[in-house]
Design an enzyme around this catalytic site. Structure first.
Site, mmCIF file in Angstrom:
data_model
loop_
_atom_site.group_PDB
_atom_site.id
_atom_site.type_symbol
_atom_site.label_atom_id
_atom_site.label_comp_id
_atom_site.label_asym_id
_atom_site.label_seq_id
_atom_site.Cartn_x
_atom_site.Cartn_y
_atom_site.Cartn_z
ATOM 1 N N GLU A 95 -5.162 3.553 -10.614
ATOM 2 C CA GLU A 95 -5.693 2.207 -10.282
ATOM 3 C C GLU A 95 -7.161 2.105 -11.260
ATOM 4 O OE1 GLU A 95 -6.344 2.971 -5.924
ATOM 5 O OE2 GLU A 95 -6.038 0.848 -5.999
ATOM 6 N N ARG A 100 0.056 4.710 3.220
ATOM 7 C CA ARG A 100 0.051 4.662 4.456
ATOM 8 C C ARG A 100 0.369 5.665 5.362
ATOM 9 N NH1 ARG A 100 3.992 -0.487 4.659
ATOM 10 N NH2 ARG A 100 4.531 -0.027 2.535
ATOM 11 N N TRP A 137 -9.182 5.760 -0.404
ATOM 12 C CA TRP A 137 -9.768 6.310 -1.420
ATOM 13 C C TRP A 137 -8.876 5.648 -2.668
ATOM 14 C CZ3 TRP A 137 -8.332 9.103 2.755
ATOM 15 C CH2 TRP A 137 -7.164 10.068 3.061
ATOM 16 N N CYS A 187 0.861 -1.211 -0.004
ATOM 17 C CA CYS A 187 -0.027 0.068 -0.086
ATOM 18 C C CYS A 187 0.870 1.208 -0.107
ATOM 19 C CB CYS A 187 -0.806 0.077 1.215
ATOM 20 S SG CYS A 187 -1.851 1.541 1.248
HETATM 21 N N1 ARG Z 1 -6.902 -1.571 -7.247
HETATM 22 C C1 ARG Z 1 -8.113 -2.027 -6.490
HETATM 23 C C2 ARG Z 1 -9.050 -1.246 -7.317
HETATM 24 O O1 ARG Z 1 -8.913 -0.686 -8.411
HETATM 25 C C3 ARG Z 1 -8.142 -1.156 -5.008
HETATM 26 C C4 ARG Z 1 -6.987 -1.586 -3.802
HETATM 27 C C5 ARG Z 1 -7.062 -0.627 -2.772
HETATM 28 N N2 ARG Z 1 -6.922 0.718 -3.194
HETATM 29 C C6 ARG Z 1 -7.170 1.933 -2.501
HETATM 30 N N3 ARG Z 1 -6.804 2.998 -2.906
HETATM 31 N N4 ARG Z 1 -7.336 1.747 -1.153
HETATM 32 O O2 ARG Z 1 -10.425 -1.419 -7.110
#
Ligand code: ARG
Length: 391
Positions: free
Chosen positions: A271, A95, A266, A92
């Site tokens: 991602e 953090r 968030w 992560c």
């Molecule tokens: N990568 C994952 C997704 O696209 C989420 C993982 C957690 N990500 C976060 N920003 N807390 O759904």
């Protein structure tokens, strides 16, 4: 080891464990290992309350383990354990704020219907109309005589992958298995099936058959995607949900396993914009975007994928910003992560990190997290979020 005699005597009194998962070694319903409890409580006292009597608490916990096979964390121990599990999450990048994780203590909740209701409450409280708050809801632990509940979905909000007549998939290709499972359990999918249909939650009591629960649409904030320069982007009718809430990673604290402890932070723009909508086995949208951008796709050397990718990430970030929904960008988040690493060093702690997860999937070398190595993660580190027990 004077406790050994006591503990085995106590175990003999316990009813046979009903242990539903063959997952990570410590996600079982065996009696709690006192050494793991002692290690955690010692850390808790060292970091939070050096003045309080550790030895009294240790005696109390040892007694409780000897008679019941487990022990009950205090509210403060539970919160500390969950926060440190986040701090220990080597993959992560977010953090820096580990210590501000909001805890919803729902250890008394077992029944699937109640778990579902609390998950919906979690989504609402974490979403706050877009001002997302990092939150965890902790449900009943695995006890020697009673397994805790299980959520079988990897996140509270996931889009279905519908199999189509031509052998393809409509929706998020990542979720074919859970979609098939929901269907087999009687889920009637929307007709016609869409690309962004929120899956029902599959929740079970221990190893029982999962029950299905729809997530009410008003608990799922979603952002419709537009592009700051290209009006046509909106016509693609793409969207993504605001809150990533991981629901299939057991939380282990001081020898106690909480098999169901959904938690969220968030999103980071990449991602969604550089993975979820783009990976070939997910929405695979780069060819579509490149086409609309009128890029030359005749050779990879034109860098059409790279150019389309940046526009996709821009669209995602722009849309979340316009909607007032919290979303980080990979440049700022990388800086924050290095602040975190530095703070941990100052506090005299290791900060294990998995380089391949920390470095963002676009412009890696432009971010400072790329240009260094990190402490090697140790899979035995506790407290921790464990790798999901189901495929
Ligand atoms: N990568 C994952 C997704 O696209 C989420 C993982 C957690 N990500 C976060 N920003 N807390 O759904």
């Amino acid at each position: 080891m004077t406790t050994l005699v006591n503990r085995s005597a106590a175990s003999a009194r316990l009813t046979a464990p009903r242990c539903p998962v063959t997952g990570p070694a410590d996600a079982t319903c065996k009696p709690v290992d006192y050494a793991a409890a002692r290690e955690f409580l010692t850390q808790f006292h060292r970091e939070t309350s050096p003045a309080k009597a550790l030895s009294r608490r240790l005696r109390q916990v040892r007694r409780q383990i000897d008679t019941t096979g487990s022990y009950t964390h205090t509210t403060d121990e539970l919160a500390f354990g969950a926060r440190v599990a986040w701090r220990n999450a080597a993959r992560c990048i977010g953090r820096l704020y580990w210590n501000s994780l909001r805890i919803r203590d729902r250890r008394e909740v077992h029944a699937p219907a109640d778990v579902a209701e609390e998950c919906v409450g979690h989504l609402r409280e974490a979403t706050r109309g877009g001002r997302i708050r990092s939150t965890i809801t902790i449900f009943a632990p695995d006890l020697p005589d009673r397994a805790g509940p299980r959520i079988h979905n990897e996140q509270l909000v996931r889009y279905a992958a519908h199999r189509t007549a031509d052998g393809g998939v409509r929706g998020d290709g990542r979720n074919t298995a859970i979609t098939d499972r929901a269907r087999a359990l009687g889920w009637s999918r929307p007709e016609p099936p869409g690309r962004f249909d929120v899956l029902p939650l599959l929740i079970s009591q221990g190893d029982a058959e999962p029950e299905l629960f729809e997530v009410p649409p008003d608990a799922v904030l979603e952002v419709s995607l537009t592009h700051p320069d290209h009006a046509w982007f909106a016509d693609l009718r793409l969207r993504w949900h605001a809150v990533p809430a991981i629901s299939d990673m057991p939380l282990t604290i001081g020898g106690v396993t909480y098999p169901t402890a959904p938690f969220n932070g968030w999103y980071l723009g990449t991602e969604v914009g550089a993975r979820n909508l783009v990976d070939a086995d997910r929405y695979d949208l780069l060819p579509v975007i490149a086409d609309l951008l009128q890029l030359d796709t005749s050779s990879p050397r034109t860098l059409w994928r790279d150019r389309a990718l940046v526009e996709m990430v821009r669209a995602v970030q722009h849309s979340f910003d316009e909607a007032g929904v919290t979303m980080a960008d990979h440049h700022s988040e990388s800086e924050r992560f290095l602040t975190h690493v530095e703070r941990e060093r100052t506090a005299g702690r290791r900060c294990p990190a998995d380089w391949s997860w920390i470095v963002p999937p676009v412009s890696g070398g432009l971010t400072p997290v790329y240009h260094r190595y990190y402490d090697e993660p140790d899979p035995a580190t506790r407290p921790a979020f464990l790798r999901a027990p189901h495929p």
